[in-house]
Scaffold this motif. Structure first.
Motif, PDB file in Angstrom:
ATOM      1  N   UNK A 104       0.821  -1.205   0.000  1.00  0.00           N
ATOM      2  CA  UNK A 104       0.000   0.000   0.000  1.00  0.00           C
ATOM      3  C   UNK A 104       0.859   1.262   0.000  1.00  0.00           C
ATOM      4  N   UNK A 105       0.509   2.153  -0.894  1.00  0.00           N
ATOM      5  CA  UNK A 105       1.179   3.447  -1.015  1.00  0.00           C
ATOM      6  C   UNK A 105       0.690   4.383   0.092  1.00  0.00           C
ATOM      7  N   UNK A 106       1.559   5.230   0.723  1.00  0.00           N
ATOM      8  CA  UNK A 106       2.986   5.413   0.431  1.00  0.00           C
ATOM      9  C   UNK A 106       3.901   4.561   1.305  1.00  0.00           C
ATOM     10  N   UNK A 107       3.327   3.683   2.155  1.00  0.00           N
ATOM     11  CA  UNK A 107       4.139   2.942   3.116  1.00  0.00           C
ATOM     12  C   UNK A 107       5.161   2.049   2.425  1.00  0.00           C
ATOM     13  N   UNK A 108       4.747   1.403   1.324  1.00  0.00           N
ATOM     14  CA  UNK A 108       5.647   0.488   0.645  1.00  0.00           C
ATOM     15  C   UNK A 108       6.894   1.208   0.140  1.00  0.00           C
ATOM     16  N   UNK A 109       6.726   2.449  -0.323  1.00  0.00           N
ATOM     17  CA  UNK A 109       7.878   3.215  -0.796  1.00  0.00           C
ATOM     18  C   UNK A 109       8.788   3.630   0.355  1.00  0.00           C
ATOM     19  N   UNK A 110       8.266   3.573   1.591  1.00  0.00           N
ATOM     20  CA  UNK A 110       9.050   3.886   2.781  1.00  0.00           C
ATOM     21  C   UNK A 110       9.500   2.621   3.510  1.00  0.00           C
ATOM     22  N   UNK A 111       9.442   1.493   2.784  1.00  0.00           N
ATOM     23  CA  UNK A 111       9.894   0.198   3.312  1.00  0.00           C
ATOM     24  C   UNK A 111       9.160  -0.191   4.599  1.00  0.00           C
ATOM     25  N   UNK A 112       7.870   0.133   4.648  1.00  0.00           N
ATOM     26  CA  UNK A 112       7.001  -0.260   5.755  1.00  0.00           C
ATOM     27  C   UNK A 112       5.855  -1.092   5.199  1.00  0.00           C
ATOM     28  N   UNK A 113       5.661  -2.280   5.734  1.00  0.00           N
ATOM     29  CA  UNK A 113       4.574  -3.139   5.275  1.00  0.00           C
ATOM     30  C   UNK A 113       3.238  -2.554   5.709  1.00  0.00           C
ATOM     31  N   UNK A 114       2.332  -2.419   4.765  1.00  0.00           N
ATOM     32  CA  UNK A 114       0.979  -1.942   5.053  1.00  0.00           C
ATOM     33  C   UNK A 114      -0.004  -2.857   4.332  1.00  0.00           C
ATOM     34  N   UNK A 115      -0.962  -3.378   5.092  1.00  0.00           N
ATOM     35  CA  UNK A 115      -1.962  -4.291   4.561  1.00  0.00           C
ATOM     36  C   UNK A 115      -3.313  -3.587   4.568  1.00  0.00           C
TER      37      UNK A 115
END
Length: 688
Positions: A316-327
């Motif tokens: 999920x954007x923007x977490x994935x671009x910040x190397x954080x898993x978001x479901x």
């Protein structure tokens, strides 16, 4: 043509807690998180035109923020005092079903990669490939099922699980639209099948299983099935333009979309999926794996969808671009909308529920709340404004000219290409939408003049050509909404006799009436202006009606194979004429419609008395309101398990025993009446 297809699609698509785990933060203890939550929810409500919304944020075992807003009549939103109440969570219910399946897999009672027929031997289809469908494919949307056999699945104040109990029968006559595992495309029927698998393997009712193994274990106090008692806590829903509350929104597909919850409970459920308890870490990790990548999928991203097991998006954007898993999981019914965002590594979860609006805006609002927490903790979260790669206008390769033509999915596009590299998009199904021009660049994209959106024509390994689209929408207060997906597939050439094409186009004009929906179905409430559609010629791809391929004089076939969301909810169609020459439309997913012109004119009887009896086929009885009934008041003596609906000449509902317990109605010429119920149900009518 367009009108008939849109009518059929719109009717069935959708086609989604007084006690919380911790006391919400009081107004006197307002924090930056509360302010961020209020602002984000207000923005989501404004964009989605929601009427009421509630939110909750869970952190490290407790609710750290919760509240509610309602829309002001003059615009904007205002805070509501007290707790937010219970909302339908729609397809977020799919995560509960997924957890149930994973629990049984952990217990060794089922194998995710075992065939569904191993656990449901009575599951059969008119397509031998069904034997290859695995339990995993139900959870990652790659089963190849048409999508949604939702006839009588969305009801008012009626928890009859018709759509679930009849699913196996409806599937028995269906074919698959793709090889199992070929690609992931959103599919409600897969999760209803998963619900049946849970019941069979656990040897217990699905409702009892979830209460004991999920609701109770997670400490959920106000999460419900439609048949549970929570009416004093339910948030009211309304028909547009009417101030009278509607009856309870009941979805008879609990495993796919029928649960209710408060925002606090839903956030707490998300929190329970950040740690071992309901599931082992290996199962939680398996749910968060990029299942979508196993099949056909665009290489570019990010997008609103990136399926895991149950989850809509595991990147999920923007977490994935910040190397954080978001479901992320969203849910939308006709009246309720839900968004759940979980950051498992951060032990954070947020839920936003609303009446009106959309799940996407709710998900984005929940994301803003979690971003606020991460920033308070000193963690940088960059909300990047995604841009297309630097490129220059260039000469278009001549071979791309072969990609011109009609593309189909949820709608139909016409792609025209010129030798000087201009791609012109036309929208045959939406003739009022202006054409758009895109220009070829040396990276293979076609871009608009502002560089805000781009297209690409992609030849995939399956031999099909796809229309890829990229865009980024800036939603002030909610962040950026990226879109990067296949919007449509080039419709394969299908040469038919021009006379056959003309015949089909003449058949597919005008409005239709639902015939085999239960009397309490929300389909009757959603007809509205669709009843007033006028026949008219609309351009179609040669050999097609919409995205359905003309097979012969009576059959249309769904041929689109598009991953994600654009290729969802397909159905073949058969057209028949009855003995009187009236047109009937049969969708392969089980729904039956009749040409509105076939409805007879209502008779008021020689003495102002008449009767209507539901025939053995159980089909609804529709009548036009003619001159003889104009201005009269019809009083109805109701049979058991039945209902009636009255519409004016503009398609608006003027009376309904289902919505407002009406037993009479003032009739107006040009309107319609529907009587529905069990076979043999008899309505006694008097007219004054």
């Amino acid at each position: 043509m367009k009108q008939r297809i849109q009518t059929l699609s719109a009717l069935l698509l959708v086609l989604a807690l007084s006690l919380s785990l911790a006391l919400p933060v009081s107004a006197a203890e307002s924090t930056a998180l509360d302010e961020a939550a209020r602002a984000a929810v207000s923005s989501a409500m404004t964009y989605g035109q929601a009427t009421q919304a509630s939110w909750a944020v869970w952190q490290d075992g407790k609710i750290v923020s919760s509240g509610s807003h309602q829309a002001k009549q003059a615009g904007g939103t205002e805070a509501l005092e007290g707790k937010g109440g219970v909302y339908g969570i729609g397809s977020v219910s799919k995560i509960f079903t997924t957890v149930a399946v994973m629990q049984l897999a952990e217990a060794g009672k089922l194998d995710l990669d075992g065939p569904v027929v191993k656990y449901l031997p009575e599951f059969k289809m008119a397509d031998p490939r069904y034997k290859d469908i695995t339990v995993r494919m139900l959870l990652n949307h790659s089963s190849g099922l048409m999508g949604s056999s939702l006839g009588s699945g969305m009801l008012f104040d009626d928890d009859t699980p018709t759509a679930t109990s009849e699913l196996l029968s409806r599937l028995s006559t269906q074919r698959l639209k793709a090889d199992p595992g070929a690609y992931s495309v959103y599919c409600n029927d897969g999760f209803t099948l998963a619900e049946l698998v849970v019941e069979r393997v656990a040897d217990v009712n699905f409702q009892d299983y979830l209460h004991e193994n999920i609701f109770d274990k997670a400490g959920l106090k106000e999460t419900y099935f439609p048949g549970d008692s929570f009416e004093d806590r339910r948030v009211d829903i309304y028909q547009p333009g009417d101030s009278r509350p509607l009856p309870k929104d009941c979805l008879g597909i609990a495993g796919a979309g029928g649960l209710y919850a408060t925002a606090e409970d839903l956030a707490a459920f998300g929190g329970a999926l950040t740690k071992q308890g309901l599931l082992k870490k290996s199962s939680l990790d398996a749910m968060a794996a990029p299942e979508y990548a196993k099949g056909l999928w665009p290489e570019e991203g990010p997008d609103g969808l990136a399926f895991g097991l149950g989850w809509d998006n595991v990147e999920w954007y923007p977490f994935d671009l910040n190397k954080t898993t978001a479901l992320v999981k969203g849910g939308d019914t006709q009246h309720y909308h839900a968004g759940l965002v979980v950051l498992p590594e951060q032990k954070l979860a947020a839920a936003v529920l609303s009446t009106g609006g959309t799940s996407t805006y709710n998900e984005m609002a929940a994301s803003q709340m979690l971003i606020s927490i991460l920033r308070e903790k000193g963690q940088e979260v960059v909300e990047l404004r995604l841009r297309l790669p630097t490129a220059k206008k260039a000469a278009m390769p001549k071979e791309l000219l072969d990609s011109a033509g009609y593309y189909g999915a949820l709608t139909v596009y016409e792609v025209a290409l010129s030798e000087d590299g201009v791609l012109t998009m036309r929208y045959p199904a939406m003739p009022n939408l202006p054409e758009r021009n895109f220009y070829y660049y040396d990276d293979g994209t076609f871009r608009d003049e502002k560089g805000t959106s781009a297209l690409r024509l992609v030849k995939e390994d399956n031999g099909q050509t796809y229309l890829y689209q990229w865009s980024l929408t800036d939603l002030s207060g909610l962040g950026y909404l990226p879109s990067s997906n296949y919007a449509a597939m080039k419709l394969p050439e299908n040469q038919v006799d021009p006379a056959l094409q003309e015949k089909w186009e003449s058949l597919m004009g005008g409005a239709v009436l639902p015939m085999n929906e239960r009397y309490s179905s929300q389909v009757y409430a959603s007809l509205g202006a669709l009843l007033q559609v006028e026949p008219g010629a609309v351009e179609s791809a040669p050999g097609y009606i919409g995205s359905l391929r003309i097979e012969d004089e009576t059959h249309l076939r769904y041929v689109v194979q598009v991953p994600g969301n654009a290729g969802r909810d397909g159905s073949d169609m058969e057209v028949r004429k009855d003995a009187k020459g009236n047109l009937w439309f049969y969708q392969s997913t089980g729904s039956v419609f009749m040409d509105m012109n076939a409805a007879p004119t209502l008779s008021t009887g020689s003495e102002g008395k008449a009767a209507c009896t539901i025939q053995p086929d159980g089909y609804a009885r529709w009548y036009k309101i003619g001159e003889n009934a104009n201005g009269k008041t019809m009083t109805v003596q109701m049979p058991k398990d039945a209902g009636f609906w009255v519409y004016d000449a503009k398609g608006a509902i003027t009376a309904s025993s289902v919505l407002w317990d009406d037993d009479s109605a003032k009739l107006a010429k040009g309107g319609l009446i529907a009587f529905a119920g069990d076979p043999g149900a008899r309505f006694e009518l008097t007219f004054q």
